[in-house]
Design a protein around this motif. Structure first.
Motif, mmCIF file in Angstrom:
data_model
loop_
_atom_site.group_PDB
_atom_site.id
_atom_site.type_symbol
_atom_site.label_atom_id
_atom_site.label_comp_id
_atom_site.label_asym_id
_atom_site.label_seq_id
_atom_site.Cartn_x
_atom_site.Cartn_y
_atom_site.Cartn_z
ATOM 1 N N ASN A 291 75.903 4.612 49.135
ATOM 2 C CA ASN A 291 76.587 3.320 49.123
ATOM 3 C C ASN A 291 77.745 3.272 48.132
ATOM 4 O O ASN A 291 78.371 2.227 47.951
ATOM 5 N N LEU A 292 78.053 4.406 47.500
ATOM 6 C CA LEU A 292 79.257 4.524 46.684
ATOM 7 C C LEU A 292 80.366 5.240 47.447
ATOM 8 O O LEU A 292 81.424 5.531 46.885
ATOM 9 N N ALA A 293 80.124 5.498 48.722
ATOM 10 C CA ALA A 293 81.099 6.223 49.538
ATOM 11 C C ALA A 293 82.415 5.467 49.617
ATOM 12 O O ALA A 293 82.453 4.236 49.627
ATOM 13 N N HIS A 294 83.496 6.208 49.694
ATOM 14 C CA HIS A 294 84.829 5.634 49.848
ATOM 15 C C HIS A 294 84.913 4.880 51.167
ATOM 16 O O HIS A 294 84.262 5.234 52.143
ATOM 17 N N TYR A 295 85.736 3.834 51.177
ATOM 18 C CA TYR A 295 85.837 3.029 52.398
ATOM 19 C C TYR A 295 86.233 3.872 53.604
ATOM 20 O O TYR A 295 85.831 3.598 54.744
ATOM 21 N N SER A 296 87.024 4.932 53.377
ATOM 22 C CA SER A 296 87.473 5.756 54.496
ATOM 23 C C SER A 296 86.321 6.511 55.157
ATOM 24 O O SER A 296 86.410 6.884 56.332
ATOM 25 N N SER A 297 85.228 6.732 54.409
ATOM 26 C CA SER A 297 84.049 7.357 55.020
ATOM 27 C C SER A 297 83.436 6.422 56.050
ATOM 28 O O SER A 297 83.031 6.837 57.139
ATOM 29 N N HIS A 298 83.377 5.132 55.702
ATOM 30 C CA HIS A 298 82.861 4.133 56.641
ATOM 31 C C HIS A 298 83.801 3.959 57.830
ATOM 32 O O HIS A 298 83.364 3.889 58.989
ATOM 33 N N VAL A 299 85.099 3.899 57.546
ATOM 34 C CA VAL A 299 86.070 3.705 58.620
ATOM 35 C C VAL A 299 86.080 4.904 59.566
ATOM 36 O O VAL A 299 86.209 4.743 60.791
ATOM 37 N N ALA A 300 85.932 6.106 59.013
ATOM 38 C CA ALA A 300 85.863 7.301 59.858
ATOM 39 C C ALA A 300 84.665 7.217 60.801
ATOM 40 O O ALA A 300 84.765 7.539 61.995
#
Length: 384
Positions: free
Chosen positions: A111-120
């Motif tokens: 849950n500390l992942a960069h937003y781009s990980s979620h967007v990807a």
């Protein structure tokens, strides 16, 4: 807007400010170009400059030595069986997700992942299960959380997630979780692991094979002294044919890379900086010492560093109640800190942040870091 002479005056050459400041911006400290890269930027800045020499596939160009760089130097440097350059870490993450998982599949990430990980993941039409951190003030990721998250996905869907992702370190607190343990846990469930090393490859030693990661991504413009956007993607032999599969209609082109990626100044600056980047990763212990020294000095001034303690990375997050209190009274309000630092030729803390902020000590050296500490001390005393 009419593109007449008057309206065009606002464009053209624009000077960058502040160009020669002490830079503590985490987005920039690891991406500052070497002298060699600045020369390459001029030489190779025209459009798709390297394409003059392309046999049909970017990474097969022999002169300049792109093939040697991509297929020999980078795999050795990051400990991966197959490597490609991409247009950034986020592009690398998407390539892995899109090729390894199917639409509607689940993946696990911290849950500390960069937003781009979620967007990807969203772009690949995937579902996500997150691994929680311990929260304030440590924000530690427990490797066993990956087992729990994987079990949750199995219970809900009857099968394990298609892959897992670990941010190493995270971009807020600079925490370095136990990646080896996470990889081991994921593999117990036959779940491949992607390691997001946007803030580590090029700053510190990282070896995907030693860690046990199946995929590893890095950022040239954040951490490899390269002109952006550019990234690297490393893949284990087991998955290389999946991620780097070829087009059935254009036999030389790899589908997930849309045929070609970094085709000019970005790649050539990365290559130009590479010898220095390799050397600086060998001095990582000194960077950690500087970060810990700096953290102690700022805490002595009334601020609190959150995250790993003692810290193991140059990226740090500070809470600054005393600075925030000053901002409530200062004439410039919450912009006072930015202006005070700028007047002392220090750049990197975002304008308007006083209650908390993140920064990086990478490459600054003890002398410049002492200047930053003294600046904070002067600012605090000025408003007492």
């Amino acid at each position: 807007m009419a593109l007449d002479e008057s309206s065009l005056q606002k464009f053209g050459y624009m000077e960058r400010e502040p160009l020669n400041a002490i830079n503590i911006d985490p987005l920039q400290t690891g991406g500052i170009l070497t002298d060699e890269a600045r020369q390459a930027l001029v030489q190779w800045g025209d459009g798709y400059s390297v394409c003059d020499f392309c046999p049909g596939t970017l990474d097969q160009i022999k002169k300049p030595k792109i093939k040697d760089f991509v297929h020999e130097a980078l795999p050795e440097f990051i400990g991966a069986d197959e490597v490609r350059v991409t247009n950034g870490a986020r592009e690398s993450k998407f390539a892995v997700m899109h090729s390894v998982a199917n639409e509607g599949d689940w993946i696990v990430l911290d849950n500390l992942a960069h937003y781009s990980s979620h967007v990807a993941a969203q772009r690949a039409r995937l579902n996500t299960e997150t691994v929680s951190s311990t929260g304030h003030p440590d924000y530690w990721i427990d490797p066993e959380g990956y087992a729990t998250a994987i079990e949750n996905v199995i219970d809900e869907n009857g099968k394990p997630p298609s892959m897992a992702l670990l941010t190493y370190p995270d971009g807020n607190y600079g925490n370095l979780p136990d990646a080896k343990k996470v990889a081991s846990i994921c593999h117990e469930y036959d779940v491949p692991l992607l390691l997001n090393c946007a803030y580590s490859i090029g700053r510190m030693p990282v070896d995907a094979n030693d860690i046990g990661a199946d995929f590893i991504v890095g950022s040239g413009h954040k951490s490899m002294a390269s002109s952006g956007p550019i990234g690297v993607l490393g893949v284990s032999e087991e998955y290389s044919d999946i991620v780097f599969r070829k087009s059935p209609t254009h036999k030389k082109k790899e589908i997930e890379l849309l045929g070609c990626t970094a085709r000019g100044a970005t790649l050539m600056t990365m290559i130009a900086s590479f010898p220095n980047v390799v050397k600086r990763t060998r001095e990582w212990d000194r960077e950690v010492e500087n970060a810990r020294w700096f953290s102690e000095k700022l805490e002595n001034l009334g601020m609190t560093q959150v995250g790993d303690k003692p810290h193991n990375h140059d990226l740090m997050f500070f809470e600054a109640p005393n600075i925030y209190e000053i901002s409530q009274k200062a004439k410039s309000g919450r912009y006072f800190l930015y202006k005070e630092l700028k007047s002392r030729n220090i750049h990197g803390i975002k304008a308007g942040l006083t209650k908390f902020f993140k920064l990086s000590t990478f490459g600054a050296g003890r002398e410049n870091l002492s200047t930053v500490v003294d600046a904070f001390d002067e600012i605090i005393k000025k408003y007492e």
